[in-house]
Scaffold this motif. Sequence first.
Motif, PDB file in Angstrom:
ATOM      1  N   PHE A 424       0.800  -1.218  -0.167  1.00 30.70           N
ATOM      2  CA  PHE A 424      -0.181   0.058  -0.008  1.00 30.70           C
ATOM      3  C   PHE A 424       0.881   1.274  -0.162  1.00 30.70           C
ATOM      4  O   PHE A 424       0.187   2.353   0.222  1.00 30.70           O
ATOM      5  CB  PHE A 424      -0.887  -0.054   1.183  1.00 30.70           C
ATOM      6  N   ALA A 425       2.043   1.093  -0.279  1.00 31.89           N
ATOM      7  CA  ALA A 425       3.056   2.397  -0.167  1.00 31.89           C
ATOM      8  C   ALA A 425       2.424   3.102  -1.192  1.00 31.89           C
ATOM      9  O   ALA A 425       2.449   2.968  -2.184  1.00 31.89           O
ATOM     10  CB  ALA A 425       4.491   1.796  -0.342  1.00 31.89           C
ATOM     11  N   ILE A 426       2.407   4.700  -0.638  1.00 28.34           N
ATOM     12  CA  ILE A 426       2.142   5.770  -1.455  1.00 28.34           C
ATOM     13  C   ILE A 426       3.443   6.294  -2.319  1.00 28.34           C
ATOM     14  O   ILE A 426       4.517   6.299  -1.561  1.00 28.34           O
ATOM     15  CB  ILE A 426       1.589   6.852  -0.679  1.00 28.34           C
ATOM     16  N   GLN A 427       3.180   6.553  -3.490  1.00 25.43           N
ATOM     17  CA  GLN A 427       4.463   6.843  -4.223  1.00 25.43           C
ATOM     18  C   GLN A 427       4.271   8.273  -4.732  1.00 25.43           C
ATOM     19  O   GLN A 427       5.217   8.716  -4.740  1.00 25.43           O
ATOM     20  CB  GLN A 427       4.316   5.927  -5.535  1.00 25.43           C
ATOM     21  N   ILE A 428       3.056   8.683  -5.242  1.00 20.55           N
ATOM     22  CA  ILE A 428       2.951  10.085  -5.559  1.00 20.55           C
ATOM     23  C   ILE A 428       1.848  10.638  -5.128  1.00 20.55           C
ATOM     24  O   ILE A 428       0.802   9.758  -4.754  1.00 20.55           O
ATOM     25  CB  ILE A 428       2.905  10.080  -7.259  1.00 20.55           C
ATOM     26  N   LEU A 429       1.623  11.919  -4.915  1.00 26.09           N
ATOM     27  CA  LEU A 429       0.226  12.718  -4.637  1.00 26.09           C
ATOM     28  C   LEU A 429       0.170  13.890  -5.095  1.00 26.09           C
ATOM     29  O   LEU A 429       0.956  14.422  -5.697  1.00 26.09           O
ATOM     30  CB  LEU A 429       0.392  12.811  -2.786  1.00 26.09           C
ATOM     31  N   SER A 430      -1.050  14.235  -5.455  1.00 22.32           N
ATOM     32  CA  SER A 430      -1.525  15.531  -5.781  1.00 22.32           C
ATOM     33  C   SER A 430      -2.747  16.112  -5.136  1.00 22.32           C
ATOM     34  O   SER A 430      -3.590  15.286  -4.860  1.00 22.32           O
ATOM     35  CB  SER A 430      -2.042  15.164  -7.364  1.00 22.32           C
ATOM     36  N   TRP A 431      -2.421  17.299  -4.852  1.00 30.04           N
ATOM     37  CA  TRP A 431      -3.374  17.873  -3.897  1.00 30.04           C
ATOM     38  C   TRP A 431      -3.893  19.396  -4.225  1.00 30.04           C
ATOM     39  O   TRP A 431      -2.968  19.955  -4.763  1.00 30.04           O
ATOM     40  CB  TRP A 431      -2.916  17.875  -2.468  1.00 30.04           C
ATOM     41  N   CYS A 432      -5.210  19.520  -4.343  1.00 30.19           N
ATOM     42  CA  CYS A 432      -5.632  20.840  -4.722  1.00 30.19           C
ATOM     43  C   CYS A 432      -6.119  21.541  -3.421  1.00 30.19           C
ATOM     44  O   CYS A 432      -7.320  21.213  -3.131  1.00 30.19           O
ATOM     45  CB  CYS A 432      -6.732  20.880  -5.734  1.00 30.19           C
ATOM     46  N   PRO A 433      -5.457  22.553  -2.871  1.00 27.73           N
ATOM     47  CA  PRO A 433      -5.889  23.193  -1.407  1.00 27.73           C
ATOM     48  C   PRO A 433      -7.136  23.733  -1.648  1.00 27.73           C
ATOM     49  O   PRO A 433      -7.968  24.055  -0.635  1.00 27.73           O
ATOM     50  CB  PRO A 433      -4.509  23.987  -1.233  1.00 27.73           C
ATOM     51  N   GLU A 434      -7.431  24.433  -2.758  1.00 28.49           N
ATOM     52  CA  GLU A 434      -8.643  25.300  -2.699  1.00 28.49           C
ATOM     53  C   GLU A 434      -9.883  24.470  -2.768  1.00 28.49           C
ATOM     54  O   GLU A 434     -10.767  24.665  -2.103  1.00 28.49           O
ATOM     55  CB  GLU A 434      -8.738  26.027  -3.995  1.00 28.49           C
ATOM     56  N   SER A 435      -9.860  23.279  -3.482  1.00 29.62           N
ATOM     57  CA  SER A 435     -10.957  22.479  -3.486  1.00 29.62           C
ATOM     58  C   SER A 435     -10.775  21.250  -2.506  1.00 29.62           C
ATOM     59  O   SER A 435     -11.833  20.534  -2.285  1.00 29.62           O
ATOM     60  CB  SER A 435     -10.994  21.766  -5.110  1.00 29.62           C
ATOM     61  N   ARG A 436      -9.748  20.977  -1.795  1.00 29.08           N
ATOM     62  CA  ARG A 436      -9.443  20.076  -0.819  1.00 29.08           C
ATOM     63  C   ARG A 436      -9.350  18.684  -1.565  1.00 29.08           C
ATOM     64  O   ARG A 436      -9.663  17.809  -0.818  1.00 29.08           O
ATOM     65  CB  ARG A 436     -10.345  20.132   0.359  1.00 29.08           C
ATOM     66  N   VAL A 437      -9.400  18.605  -2.815  1.00 25.03           N
ATOM     67  CA  VAL A 437      -9.372  17.383  -3.368  1.00 25.03           C
ATOM     68  C   VAL A 437      -7.748  16.761  -3.456  1.00 25.03           C
ATOM     69  O   VAL A 437      -6.803  17.420  -3.738  1.00 25.03           O
ATOM     70  CB  VAL A 437      -9.694  17.252  -5.063  1.00 25.03           C
ATOM     71  N   LEU A 438      -7.771  15.578  -2.841  1.00 24.42           N
ATOM     72  CA  LEU A 438      -6.553  14.859  -3.032  1.00 24.42           C
ATOM     73  C   LEU A 438      -6.593  13.585  -3.546  1.00 24.42           C
ATOM     74  O   LEU A 438      -7.398  12.745  -3.712  1.00 24.42           O
ATOM     75  CB  LEU A 438      -6.277  14.536  -1.154  1.00 24.42           C
ATOM     76  N   CYS A 439      -5.395  13.321  -4.131  1.00 21.84           N
ATOM     77  CA  CYS A 439      -5.208  12.326  -5.083  1.00 21.84           C
ATOM     78  C   CYS A 439      -3.924  11.698  -4.887  1.00 21.84           C
ATOM     79  O   CYS A 439      -2.761  12.271  -4.640  1.00 21.84           O
ATOM     80  CB  CYS A 439      -5.263  12.429  -6.580  1.00 21.84           C
ATOM     81  N   VAL A 440      -3.843  10.185  -4.633  1.00 21.99           N
ATOM     82  CA  VAL A 440      -2.541   9.477  -4.382  1.00 21.99           C
ATOM     83  C   VAL A 440      -2.650   8.241  -5.016  1.00 21.99           C
ATOM     84  O   VAL A 440      -3.439   7.511  -5.455  1.00 21.99           O
ATOM     85  CB  VAL A 440      -2.577   8.891  -2.707  1.00 21.99           C
ATOM     86  N   ALA A 441      -1.373   7.975  -5.428  1.00 23.51           N
ATOM     87  CA  ALA A 441      -0.879   6.769  -6.322  1.00 23.51           C
ATOM     88  C   ALA A 441      -0.092   6.085  -5.496  1.00 23.51           C
ATOM     89  O   ALA A 441       0.786   6.135  -4.881  1.00 23.51           O
ATOM     90  CB  ALA A 441       0.067   7.260  -7.780  1.00 23.51           C
ATOM     91  N   GLY A 442      -0.403   4.597  -5.481  1.00 17.66           N
ATOM     92  CA  GLY A 442       0.246   3.507  -4.784  1.00 17.66           C
ATOM     93  C   GLY A 442       1.144   2.731  -5.420  1.00 17.66           C
ATOM     94  O   GLY A 442       1.129   2.796  -6.695  1.00 17.66           O
ATOM     95  N   VAL A 443       2.379   2.092  -4.753  1.00 14.49           N
ATOM     96  CA  VAL A 443       3.006   1.220  -5.489  1.00 14.49           C
ATOM     97  C   VAL A 443       2.440   0.180  -6.244  1.00 14.49           C
ATOM     98  O   VAL A 443       3.068  -0.646  -6.994  1.00 14.49           O
ATOM     99  CB  VAL A 443       4.132   0.521  -4.568  1.00 14.49           C
ATOM    100  N   SER A 444       1.254  -0.312  -5.850  1.00 19.60           N
ATOM    101  CA  SER A 444       0.592  -1.323  -6.577  1.00 19.60           C
ATOM    102  C   SER A 444      -0.398  -1.058  -7.822  1.00 19.60           C
ATOM    103  O   SER A 444      -1.427  -1.585  -7.758  1.00 19.60           O
ATOM    104  CB  SER A 444      -0.389  -2.046  -5.347  1.00 19.60           C
ATOM    105  N   ALA A 445      -0.101   0.038  -8.413  1.00 17.78           N
ATOM    106  CA  ALA A 445      -0.637   0.774  -9.546  1.00 17.78           C
ATOM    107  C   ALA A 445      -2.186   0.672  -9.195  1.00 17.78           C
ATOM    108  O   ALA A 445      -2.940   0.700  -9.814  1.00 17.78           O
ATOM    109  CB  ALA A 445      -0.547  -0.415 -10.607  1.00 17.78           C
ATOM    110  N   HIS A 446      -2.226   1.624  -8.134  1.00 19.91           N
ATOM    111  CA  HIS A 446      -3.626   2.225  -7.670  1.00 19.91           C
ATOM    112  C   HIS A 446      -3.489   3.352  -7.562  1.00 19.91           C
ATOM    113  O   HIS A 446      -2.853   4.253  -7.036  1.00 19.91           O
ATOM    114  CB  HIS A 446      -4.247   1.273  -6.827  1.00 19.91           C
TER     115      HIS A 446
END
Length: 1049
Positions: A424-446
């Motif tokens: 479940f290791a987190i590899q990349i993340l992307s965050w929009c502070p204004e909308s508070r939408v958070l997106c993470v990509a894991g090592v298991s291609a998810h």
Amino acid sequence: MAFDPVQKILAIGTQSGALRLFGRAGVECFCQHESGSAVIQLEFLVNEGALVSALADDSIHLWNLRQKLPAILHSLKFNRERITFCHLPFQSKWLYVGTERGNIHIVNVESFTLSGYVIMWNKAIELSSKTHPGPVVHISDNPMDEGKLLIGFECGIVVLWDLKSKKADYRYSYDEAIHSVAWHHEGKQFVCSHSDGTLTTWNIRAPAKPAQIITPHGKQPKDGKKPEPCKPILKVEYKTTRAGDPFMILCGGLSYDTVGRRPCLTVMHGKSTAVLEMDYPIVDFLTLCETPYPNDFQEPYAVVVLLEKDLVLIDLAQIGYPIFENPYPLSIHESPVTCCEYFADCPAEVIPALYSEGSRQKRQGFSKKEWPISGGNWGQGTLTILRIHAFFAVLYKLKTAKVFEKPRSKEEKSSTEIVDEDPFAIQILSWCPESRVLCVAGVSAHVIVYRFSKQEVTTEVLLEVRMQCELNEVESPECGGEQASAVSTPGTSSSPQTSLPQSHPSSSSNNSSDGLRDNVPCLKVRSSPLKQSPGYQVELLIQLVWVSGEPPQQITSLTVNSAYGLVAFGSGNGLAVVDYLQKTLLVNVSNAELYGSTDPHHRQPHSPRKTRQPSADTLHKKSCMSGLSNFYSESVKKLRSSYLSKSHGTHQRSFPSLFVCLHSSFSLCLTLYSIFVLTYLNARDNSFSRSRSSSVASIDRESREVISSFYFCDWLSKKSETVAVPSLWVGTSLGSMLAIALTVPSTPEQRMQQPVGVSFCGKTCFTSGGILRMAQLDASGILLPHVYESWYEPNAPEEEREQPRRHRLTSPPSSQENPDCQYAVVCSEKQAKVVALPSQNCVYEHNITETSFVLRADVVTMTTGVAIACFCANGHIMTLSLPSLRPLLDVNYLPLTDMRIARTFCFSNQGQALYLTSPTEIQRITYSQETYDNLQEMLGELFTPVETPEAPNRGFFKGLFGGGAQSLDREDLFGEVAAGKASRSLAQHIPGPGGMEGMKGAASGVVGELARARIALDERGQKLGELEERTAAMMASADSFSKHAHDVR
């Protein structure tokens, strides 16, 4: 460790020669010894604003803590003996230094000169003893008689030394080696801890045998024999209370048959014994007491335990000994960090919202008392307008593994134990502070998309939308088609554009006819209802699946945009764009299809797959990690290939988490809000070999093209266009920048009903090296912020839901003279370019480096404008102006010696950057002169004027009959008049670099006297040295004259 009980300051020394000073939450200080030698002991000059440190290179240093940046006033380097133990009595200026030879030297902390008074080992032990007693492991004075010094030798001998008579009063001998000694406050008894796990209690007037011998963790035989030996008790502390039984606190001493047991701290109070297990090995511990006087009831209230990777405070006053909630970010890392992002200039309402929901996440079982280390004051710039103390602290914690199934059977658990890295290791993340939408990509291609909500919801992660996409991809040199994608959404129906939802099939039912795993994700999604607390809640789960026996490729880039409702991610095979509002897949193309007929790379047709049962060697070569970077550890490669033969399980004991932490600005002129986002994974080691982007992958210089970066924006793709349209810019590891035009429905109702249109615009520009960062400027060179949608409550009823407000900047219209009204900024591993839009002409170009390559690049806003900040693999930090790309800064800051730095280094606005300098420490730096000039205003103060508590009352009868504490005039014993001068070859005095600062900062007490007398002492020492040289010359002349006179006779 050391603790000042009056100032309430804690000091911690490290193996690398660093000092960490902690006061109240938000008051921290980092200092570094130039030698880099390990700190072996620390001693506070209590309530004097000074600290003595002893290092492994046999040097001792005096630090002045009365100034905002502590500095060394004096240093003393021992030349002939190794330092093993130091002791500084309370309210004394004489420091006892024990050595490996068994001798004790005495240092004046005012002048940092040696006294001529020396306690030699052969005088301390019995004259009849034929062996050396070993190094000095303990020194302390009797709490009730300062003239009696207790000396502990490693061999098991303890000596009570009379300082006035210069001889030993009593000698205590035990068969086992000594590790530590602790006094009873009345000075009539002391306790020793030994290497066989025993504690011996001695009466000072009965040296023949111990008054008591106990083995706290030893099994007592029924026949009355001696208990079996246990592990050494490394340290013991003996603290008394006025109203109850004394506390005896120790570490170590466990039985040898407790194999695999975690390190423990034992608290013995009366007849009860509590064994407190720790997560990491214990380095040191200290008992915090109410009084600084050693001859009074100690009244302990807490124990500070320093672990290898954590700092724990235990409350001794409450039942069950709960721990205090740690306000410092020292233990932020629970497991190795995989990536981090630093966000400054966040919306004002973001931090209160995160703090509000994060405060509800507090774990139960903490002590209800305030954090006892409460010294120091905050700097002027550490309070925000909302009266939130803007120090570095954890605001919110999110566990991303909750959406996946946990192992149920023993077979599943054992299979996950074999995996070295967490799936479940987190590899990349992307965050929009204004909308508070958070997106993470894991090592298991998810990929998981989160939205922030203040309401609790219960959803079911049941649906999986699968698409089989067998493309006749071409490769350079090896590349398969984009793996089939699976889109999972909690509790929503699938779009008509997608296939029917499927339940979670087992691995056996998803094997193709030839026995190869097919159409199966790496992780099994949770099928039971998922209760999601207020805060970040799962909006969408995306998984790449196996294709004909080949595992999915690693996700190498990720971005999310709230204005468009889209998330894009790429890998070594291609890219995918997902509409997380409608839960549909919009784009799933290979890298070659992005170029169309204008592909500049020569790729070979993909050879037909052979129907075969994959071998272990084949799986290793075809693993997800093999084509991305050699810096991926072998354990991760095993992880990816192991999914062919192992069931989808979850490591039950560890879940990766995402931290969002508040980070204060350096100066008052900066924005008051900053956000630092940090992801980490649980693992059994601290390996940081996994790469998270093509920038790190470029070290091995592979030729296969990988999607390396994304950027959502509104742009003019054609000269005939007058209105900017939504688009997605795509950057690749081979230096290509491509554009995808998007047609987003205008109204919210149409957005949820009509599909988003997609069209490919082809290549926009080409750079040398993989593209790391892209940005957009307007015609005047001002950075255009990303388009976003303001936050709204996603779970509110339709009638109460606010209409989303989309913020989209429009560019000024172009003129006939200059049709270009936008600029695209592209920064790669080798060069930076500024391209005019829509003409797509390169107007500025700069080669950043020829011999190295850029690891991290960010477009940042400074007080004077916009710039590109770059961190290169050779350790250089460089900045370029925009749009002219004029070099502004080139500093050789930090050579790339650790992949942890490459993976975690990130820039932010106003000249700030940070990285993880070690597994436990986050280092923040500034590359802005303005920020540096305002740094003093932001620094807190460690030392605050506090009156020393009154000495304990001796009482009428003790004063009448002399039963109270006996004082000692150490100056009469250790001064130069009485003891003489020490040998000049024994130690070398080194003036500290912070001398003048220290003189100005010190005001009173011992440090003040030192500051006022330092110049006089130096002059006096110089004159005495000259006098000594003249005397020696006169003696030599007299000897020569005597010889000549004898010859004349």
